[in-house]
Write a protein that holds these residues in place. Structure first.
Motif, PDB file in Angstrom:
ATOM      1  N   HIS A  28     -27.643  40.424  35.611  1.00  0.00           N
ATOM      2  CA  HIS A  28     -28.000  39.382  34.650  1.00  0.00           C
ATOM      3  C   HIS A  28     -27.539  37.984  35.077  1.00  0.00           C
ATOM      4  O   HIS A  28     -27.067  37.198  34.265  1.00  0.00           O
ATOM      5  CB  HIS A  28     -27.449  39.701  33.247  1.00  0.00           C
ATOM      6  CG  HIS A  28     -27.885  41.029  32.725  1.00  0.00           C
ATOM      7  ND1 HIS A  28     -29.174  41.277  32.352  1.00  0.00           N
ATOM      8  CD2 HIS A  28     -27.206  42.186  32.562  1.00  0.00           C
ATOM      9  CE1 HIS A  28     -29.280  42.534  31.952  1.00  0.00           C
ATOM     10  NE2 HIS A  28     -28.101  43.111  32.068  1.00  0.00           N
ATOM     11  N   ASN A  29     -27.683  37.676  36.349  1.00  0.00           N
ATOM     12  CA  ASN A  29     -27.298  36.361  36.855  1.00  0.00           C
ATOM     13  C   ASN A  29     -28.463  35.590  37.445  1.00  0.00           C
ATOM     14  O   ASN A  29     -28.296  34.486  37.898  1.00  0.00           O
ATOM     15  CB  ASN A  29     -26.197  36.497  37.913  1.00  0.00           C
ATOM     16  CG  ASN A  29     -24.859  36.771  37.290  1.00  0.00           C
ATOM     17  OD1 ASN A  29     -24.457  36.077  36.379  1.00  0.00           O
ATOM     18  ND2 ASN A  29     -24.176  37.804  37.758  1.00  0.00           N
ATOM     19  N   ASN A  30     -29.640  36.178  37.497  1.00  0.00           N
ATOM     20  CA  ASN A  30     -30.830  35.545  38.087  1.00  0.00           C
ATOM     21  C   ASN A  30     -30.564  35.085  39.519  1.00  0.00           C
ATOM     22  O   ASN A  30     -30.966  33.998  39.919  1.00  0.00           O
ATOM     23  CB  ASN A  30     -31.317  34.359  37.238  1.00  0.00           C
ATOM     24  CG  ASN A  30     -31.839  34.814  35.906  1.00  0.00           C
ATOM     25  OD1 ASN A  30     -32.398  35.902  35.803  1.00  0.00           O
ATOM     26  ND2 ASN A  30     -31.645  34.006  34.885  1.00  0.00           N
ATOM     27  N   LEU A  31     -29.857  35.898  40.272  1.00  0.00           N
ATOM     28  CA  LEU A  31     -29.578  35.566  41.660  1.00  0.00           C
ATOM     29  C   LEU A  31     -30.808  35.832  42.509  1.00  0.00           C
ATOM     30  O   LEU A  31     -31.558  36.762  42.264  1.00  0.00           O
ATOM     31  CB  LEU A  31     -28.405  36.407  42.182  1.00  0.00           C
ATOM     32  CG  LEU A  31     -27.064  36.174  41.493  1.00  0.00           C
ATOM     33  CD1 LEU A  31     -26.031  37.148  42.039  1.00  0.00           C
ATOM     34  CD2 LEU A  31     -26.601  34.750  41.707  1.00  0.00           C
ATOM     35  N   SER A  32     -31.008  35.014  43.505  1.00  0.00           N
ATOM     36  CA  SER A  32     -32.098  35.248  44.448  1.00  0.00           C
ATOM     37  C   SER A  32     -31.541  35.061  45.849  1.00  0.00           C
ATOM     38  O   SER A  32     -31.893  34.133  46.560  1.00  0.00           O
ATOM     39  CB  SER A  32     -33.260  34.291  44.186  1.00  0.00           C
ATOM     40  OG  SER A  32     -32.811  32.971  44.353  1.00  0.00           O
ATOM     41  N   ALA A  33     -30.634  35.924  46.224  1.00  0.00           N
ATOM     42  CA  ALA A  33     -29.993  35.827  47.533  1.00  0.00           C
ATOM     43  C   ALA A  33     -30.327  37.057  48.357  1.00  0.00           C
ATOM     44  O   ALA A  33     -30.783  38.066  47.833  1.00  0.00           O
ATOM     45  CB  ALA A  33     -28.487  35.702  47.362  1.00  0.00           C
ATOM     46  N   SER A  34     -30.051  36.993  49.632  1.00  0.00           N
ATOM     47  CA  SER A  34     -30.270  38.144  50.485  1.00  0.00           C
ATOM     48  C   SER A  34     -29.004  38.995  50.526  1.00  0.00           C
ATOM     49  O   SER A  34     -27.917  38.522  50.207  1.00  0.00           O
ATOM     50  CB  SER A  34     -30.658  37.680  51.891  1.00  0.00           C
ATOM     51  OG  SER A  34     -29.594  36.930  52.439  1.00  0.00           O
ATOM     52  N   PHE A  35     -29.160  40.240  50.934  1.00  0.00           N
ATOM     53  CA  PHE A  35     -28.055  41.184  50.960  1.00  0.00           C
ATOM     54  C   PHE A  35     -27.769  41.554  52.393  1.00  0.00           C
ATOM     55  O   PHE A  35     -28.659  41.977  53.131  1.00  0.00           O
ATOM     56  CB  PHE A  35     -28.427  42.431  50.153  1.00  0.00           C
ATOM     57  CG  PHE A  35     -27.424  43.540  50.262  1.00  0.00           C
ATOM     58  CD1 PHE A  35     -26.252  43.488  49.521  1.00  0.00           C
ATOM     59  CD2 PHE A  35     -27.646  44.618  51.088  1.00  0.00           C
ATOM     60  CE1 PHE A  35     -25.326  44.499  49.606  1.00  0.00           C
ATOM     61  CE2 PHE A  35     -26.722  45.639  51.174  1.00  0.00           C
ATOM     62  CZ  PHE A  35     -25.558  45.578  50.439  1.00  0.00           C
ATOM     63  N   SER A  36     -26.525  41.388  52.817  1.00  0.00           N
ATOM     64  CA  SER A  36     -26.117  41.807  54.143  1.00  0.00           C
ATOM     65  C   SER A  36     -24.646  42.176  54.118  1.00  0.00           C
ATOM     66  O   SER A  36     -23.801  41.393  53.683  1.00  0.00           O
ATOM     67  CB  SER A  36     -26.356  40.692  55.163  1.00  0.00           C
ATOM     68  OG  SER A  36     -25.882  41.103  56.429  1.00  0.00           O
ATOM     69  N   VAL A  37     -24.359  43.384  54.570  1.00  0.00           N
ATOM     70  CA  VAL A  37     -22.972  43.831  54.723  1.00  0.00           C
ATOM     71  C   VAL A  37     -22.721  44.146  56.192  1.00  0.00           C
ATOM     72  O   VAL A  37     -21.908  45.005  56.530  1.00  0.00           O
ATOM     73  CB  VAL A  37     -22.677  45.055  53.822  1.00  0.00           C
ATOM     74  CG1 VAL A  37     -22.643  44.650  52.370  1.00  0.00           C
ATOM     75  CG2 VAL A  37     -23.665  46.160  54.066  1.00  0.00           C
ATOM     76  N   ALA A  38     -23.396  43.457  57.072  1.00  0.00           N
ATOM     77  CA  ALA A  38     -23.293  43.693  58.506  1.00  0.00           C
ATOM     78  C   ALA A  38     -21.896  43.330  59.003  1.00  0.00           C
ATOM     79  O   ALA A  38     -21.277  42.383  58.525  1.00  0.00           O
ATOM     80  CB  ALA A  38     -24.349  42.876  59.247  1.00  0.00           C
ATOM     81  N   TYR A  39     -21.425  44.116  59.972  1.00  0.00           N
ATOM     82  CA  TYR A  39     -20.154  43.875  60.664  1.00  0.00           C
ATOM     83  C   TYR A  39     -18.973  43.798  59.696  1.00  0.00           C
ATOM     84  O   TYR A  39     -18.171  42.879  59.742  1.00  0.00           O
ATOM     85  CB  TYR A  39     -20.235  42.603  61.519  1.00  0.00           C
ATOM     86  CG  TYR A  39     -21.339  42.664  62.534  1.00  0.00           C
ATOM     87  CD1 TYR A  39     -21.203  43.425  63.687  1.00  0.00           C
ATOM     88  CD2 TYR A  39     -22.536  41.987  62.330  1.00  0.00           C
ATOM     89  CE1 TYR A  39     -22.218  43.505  64.617  1.00  0.00           C
ATOM     90  CE2 TYR A  39     -23.563  42.067  63.257  1.00  0.00           C
ATOM     91  CZ  TYR A  39     -23.388  42.819  64.396  1.00  0.00           C
ATOM     92  OH  TYR A  39     -24.403  42.911  65.312  1.00  0.00           O
ATOM     93  N   ASN A  40     -18.866  44.776  58.792  1.00  0.00           N
ATOM     94  CA  ASN A  40     -17.756  44.819  57.848  1.00  0.00           C
ATOM     95  C   ASN A  40     -16.917  46.077  57.994  1.00  0.00           C
ATOM     96  O   ASN A  40     -16.079  46.354  57.150  1.00  0.00           O
ATOM     97  CB  ASN A  40     -18.281  44.735  56.402  1.00  0.00           C
ATOM     98  CG  ASN A  40     -18.577  43.324  56.011  1.00  0.00           C
ATOM     99  OD1 ASN A  40     -17.717  42.467  56.076  1.00  0.00           O
ATOM    100  ND2 ASN A  40     -19.810  43.073  55.609  1.00  0.00           N
ATOM    101  N   ASN A  41     -17.132  46.858  59.043  1.00  0.00           N
ATOM    102  CA  ASN A  41     -16.369  48.074  59.285  1.00  0.00           C
ATOM    103  C   ASN A  41     -16.463  49.034  58.101  1.00  0.00           C
ATOM    104  O   ASN A  41     -15.468  49.613  57.668  1.00  0.00           O
ATOM    105  CB  ASN A  41     -14.906  47.739  59.616  1.00  0.00           C
ATOM    106  CG  ASN A  41     -14.207  48.884  60.316  1.00  0.00           C
ATOM    107  OD1 ASN A  41     -14.863  49.749  60.900  1.00  0.00           O
ATOM    108  ND2 ASN A  41     -12.885  48.903  60.251  1.00  0.00           N
ATOM    109  N   LEU A  42     -17.674  49.154  57.551  1.00  0.00           N
ATOM    110  CA  LEU A  42     -17.894  50.064  56.434  1.00  0.00           C
ATOM    111  C   LEU A  42     -18.063  51.479  56.953  1.00  0.00           C
ATOM    112  O   LEU A  42     -18.485  51.710  58.089  1.00  0.00           O
ATOM    113  CB  LEU A  42     -19.142  49.653  55.647  1.00  0.00           C
ATOM    114  CG  LEU A  42     -19.102  48.284  54.987  1.00  0.00           C
ATOM    115  CD1 LEU A  42     -20.436  48.002  54.331  1.00  0.00           C
ATOM    116  CD2 LEU A  42     -17.976  48.199  53.974  1.00  0.00           C
ATOM    117  N   SER A  43     -17.755  52.447  56.090  1.00  0.00           N
ATOM    118  CA  SER A  43     -17.949  53.844  56.448  1.00  0.00           C
ATOM    119  C   SER A  43     -18.507  54.574  55.238  1.00  0.00           C
ATOM    120  O   SER A  43     -18.455  54.083  54.120  1.00  0.00           O
ATOM    121  CB  SER A  43     -16.623  54.476  56.890  1.00  0.00           C
ATOM    122  OG  SER A  43     -15.695  54.438  55.816  1.00  0.00           O
TER     123      SER A  43
END
Length: 146
Positions: free
Chosen positions: A11-26
């Motif tokens: 409910h924030n009306n965001l219009s951004a892209s999503f990227s979690v690249a290079y975060n050492n996620l597993s």
């Protein structure tokens, strides 16, 4: 933010892209449903221990067809090289004006006939506008009968 487990930005009306690249996620990537279906593999790249089975990206077709290497645009697919179109239209317009001006300069009879024709046309347009446009009531002349 190294201890974050979830993030709710609804409910924030965001219009951004999503990227979690290079975060050492597993772990396992989210299912490709709803908004997550719009993210491509570049959003998750660089996370060596993240288990994502994403389909390979297919390149999107260009909006306009690319021109051939020889520079010859033969009108394939109905597209016109707009820069050439505008340039040739502008040059043609200027050439027509110059030819008309030179003919009127050289021949005095045609110059007199041209100016007579322009005068008749302007007068005709003036009377057409006067006869066909409605006049607001505050400008109407009322006739008094005695």
């Amino acid at each position: 933010m190294s201890q974050i487990e979830s993030l709710d930005l609804s409910h924030n009306n965001l219009s951004a892209s999503f990227s979690v690249a290079y975060n050492n996620l597993s772990g396992k990537c989210p299912q490709k449903i709803t908004q997550f279906s719009t993210f491509d593999e570049n959003s998750y790249q660089g996370n060596l221990f993240l288990n994502c089975t994403l389909p390979l990206l297919t390149p999107k077709p260009p909006l306009r067809p690319t021109t051939s290497d020889d520079g010859d645009d033969d009108g394939e697919d109905g597209f016109i090289d707009m820069e050439s179109f505008y340039a040739s239209s502008g040059v043609s317009f200027i050439m027509v004006l110059l030819i008309i001006a030179s003919v009127l300069y050289v021949n005095p009879y045609w110059k007199q006939a041209w100016f007579y024709y322009v005068g008749v046309t302007i007068t005709g347009c003036y009377y057409f506008v006067v006869d066909h446009l409605p006049v607001p009531t505050r400008y109407k002349v009322w006739e008094l009968r005695i």
